[in-house]
Design a protein around this motif. Sequence first.
Motif, short mmCIF file in Angstrom:
data_model
loop_
_atom_site.label_atom_id
_atom_site.label_comp_id
_atom_site.label_asym_id
_atom_site.label_seq_id
_atom_site.Cartn_x
_atom_site.Cartn_y
_atom_site.Cartn_z
N THR A 331 38.54 42.54 36.43
CA THR A 331 38.05 41.86 35.24
C THR A 331 38.51 42.52 33.94
N GLY A 332 38.96 43.76 34.02
CA GLY A 332 39.31 44.47 32.80
C GLY A 332 38.12 44.90 32.00
N ALA A 333 36.93 44.90 32.60
CA ALA A 333 35.71 45.24 31.85
C ALA A 333 35.00 46.46 32.40
N SER A 334 35.52 47.10 33.44
CA SER A 334 34.84 48.23 34.06
C SER A 334 35.23 49.54 33.37
N SER A 335 34.32 50.51 33.41
CA SER A 335 34.60 51.83 32.86
C SER A 335 33.82 52.88 33.65
N ASP A 336 34.30 54.12 33.55
CA ASP A 336 33.64 55.26 34.20
C ASP A 336 33.46 55.00 35.70
N ILE A 337 34.57 54.92 36.41
CA ILE A 337 34.57 54.73 37.85
C ILE A 337 35.10 56.00 38.50
N ALA A 338 34.38 56.55 39.48
CA ALA A 338 34.80 57.76 40.18
C ALA A 338 34.95 57.46 41.67
N ILE A 339 36.12 57.80 42.21
CA ILE A 339 36.43 57.60 43.63
C ILE A 339 36.85 58.96 44.16
N ARG A 340 35.97 59.64 44.89
CA ARG A 340 36.20 61.04 45.25
C ARG A 340 35.99 61.28 46.75
N ASP A 341 36.91 62.06 47.32
CA ASP A 341 36.74 62.64 48.66
C ASP A 341 36.56 61.58 49.75
N ASN A 342 37.15 60.42 49.58
CA ASN A 342 37.11 59.39 50.61
C ASN A 342 38.37 59.46 51.46
N THR A 343 38.33 58.82 52.62
CA THR A 343 39.50 58.70 53.49
C THR A 343 39.80 57.22 53.71
N PHE A 344 41.06 56.86 53.54
CA PHE A 344 41.52 55.49 53.78
C PHE A 344 42.59 55.58 54.87
N ARG A 345 42.31 55.03 56.04
CA ARG A 345 43.27 55.19 57.14
C ARG A 345 43.33 53.92 58.00
N ASN A 346 44.49 53.72 58.58
CA ASN A 346 44.72 52.60 59.49
C ASN A 346 44.48 51.24 58.81
N PHE A 347 45.28 50.97 57.79
CA PHE A 347 45.28 49.68 57.10
C PHE A 347 46.55 48.92 57.49
N VAL A 348 46.47 47.59 57.53
CA VAL A 348 47.65 46.73 57.68
C VAL A 348 47.62 45.74 56.52
N MET A 349 48.60 45.82 55.62
CA MET A 349 48.58 45.05 54.37
C MET A 349 49.89 44.28 54.21
N PRO A 350 50.05 43.16 54.92
CA PRO A 350 51.31 42.40 54.84
C PRO A 350 51.67 41.94 53.42
N ARG A 351 50.68 41.77 52.54
CA ARG A 351 50.99 41.35 51.17
C ARG A 351 51.36 42.53 50.27
N GLY A 352 51.47 43.72 50.84
CA GLY A 352 51.92 44.88 50.08
C GLY A 352 50.85 45.52 49.23
N GLN A 353 49.60 45.07 49.37
CA GLN A 353 48.51 45.65 48.59
C GLN A 353 48.11 47.01 49.18
#
Length: 607
Positions: A331-353
Amino acid sequence: MKRIALLLAGVGAVATISAGVFAFGLGGRAEASTFHVDFEAGQDQRDGLTPATAWKHAPGDPEATGMAARTRLQAGDTVIFAANVRYRGSIVVKSSGAPNRPITFQAAQTGASIIDGSEPVPVRPCRSAADCGGALNWPALVRFETSEQATESLAVFSEGGPLRPAQEPDPSDDFYRDEVDDMFDADGQLMGSGAIKLPADIASRMTSAGGSLALWVMPNRVTYRPITQLEGDTARFDPSKLRFYTKRMAKAAVIDHVSLIDQPGEYAVLQDRRTVVAMLPPGSTALSVGSGRPAFDLGRTSHVAIRGLRFENMSDGGRLAPGGVAIFADTGASSDIAIRDNTFRNFVMPRGQGPIILRGVNGLRIVGNTFDTIMLGSGMRLTGSDILIEGNRMRRLGRTGIMLIGTSGVTVQGNHIDDIRGVHGNGLSVYLDNRNVRIVGNTVVNAKQPATFHGDRGKGAHQNNILFANNLFIATPDALGSLISWGAYTRGVTIRNNVILGGRTGLRLSSSDTGVTIANNVVSGLIVAGGLPEGWSLEGNEWTSITFQQRRLASPPKVSISAERALAAFAEKQTPVDVCDVIRRRPIGPPELDAAPGAIGADLRCP
């Protein structure tokens, strides 16, 4: 009379409790609360305040009912996901926190809290060749049915990670299944008529209908089309809206045909588009299918933190964001977002996202996360301002690790990126009109393009001011370069105190760029598209190799360091002594250039 009074008193007490619960469900609580979510043992009718009274769904999940659905999170609230439990849901964050009092979604302290983007499917062994699409090796195969018609975007997961469609020729690396170098040569003119001649060894195995073609088409992308008819060694398909290479050899592969399943971890979809046949990886007993379900949609909210969670088995299902995205805002309206110490694994993203797509966020911190095995996809794609990306580790991504598009005030430092070898794989990309971006102290190795940048095509008069300092960039041998400018009139680029090796040349830049400083680097050669322009500053660099363009200069540089020795040392996690000599004697710049004096990349340092 006493009985009547007691009865009335009881009714009043029930009414008071109900009113309290109702008010609690609407939010407006005097103090922040901690809520617990347990997808396996929780119940949405409970209060959610303890692990023993946990909800099944988090507030904001469309599937939530009862108290979980009625509760509106407020500043300072924390939602804890149960340990060793897979949460199969999607959360729309509807409330904002406050400065220093974010709404936090986090893992339990006692084990992995997993957000799973797939759904388990019942699997059974094949009973005969006919039961599994005519596969001759049916005793080694299993089958299951999908709930919807399967497309080329189907994502199948075992306990160990994603499976891939059966393919011939087999890719040299299962993870990079769409690399054109692994495909067979094809006639682009014939492909334009909707036909392709298959290699004899592939055509001889395809005794039944079905399967699809992976086609390398213009401009440099791989797309998929079902085989509509098989006539001997000629496969026919619908070529509409495709542009084929005709002045160079075209490329193709056959995928998704049951006769091609010959390795563990492969699958194929039968002609009914609902039955899937697979050869399980060793030790696997269960399979799940990516649902295309996103995890967190931040909407227009601010002051939100997501910490310590593990996101697994997610797929975009062929849909654009937020499909399959772990953390999304648009939306372009968010602020002060923290993304810390997470794990992202085993994704399949055919659209390149990728796992993180955030657009227009002001005040973003992405720190200490791990990205591992993101097939066909990126790590993060960001627009916005006041952004810190620090201390993240990325391994095996199909596309760009960190993509900045139209950002301002960004620091990317201390990140480690390894094994990004896809045709569109960049370790770091500063792309399309970014301003005031610092790329400092990162390690990007074993990448097709470790780092790239791009201007605004001359549309504005402002400075881009992009700094690359203290980084270690090592490209694969077949890469165009290790640090590349795609041109488009970038204004103000400083490349200082880096080690830039590998590929056909270390630096591949563009004469359309202005205000370029290249100083005190260790580099394996320089190529400038359009020729080296006047006004650039080159000083104090050490060269491991010299390009033809450099040899033509009035005062050509000399080779001063062995590239082979340097590459071997970095592969062994060592800092070569001769590179350290350069680092020690380099002029020390202002603090913004030397955030970690003596360091090379994220994890190497000179003694």
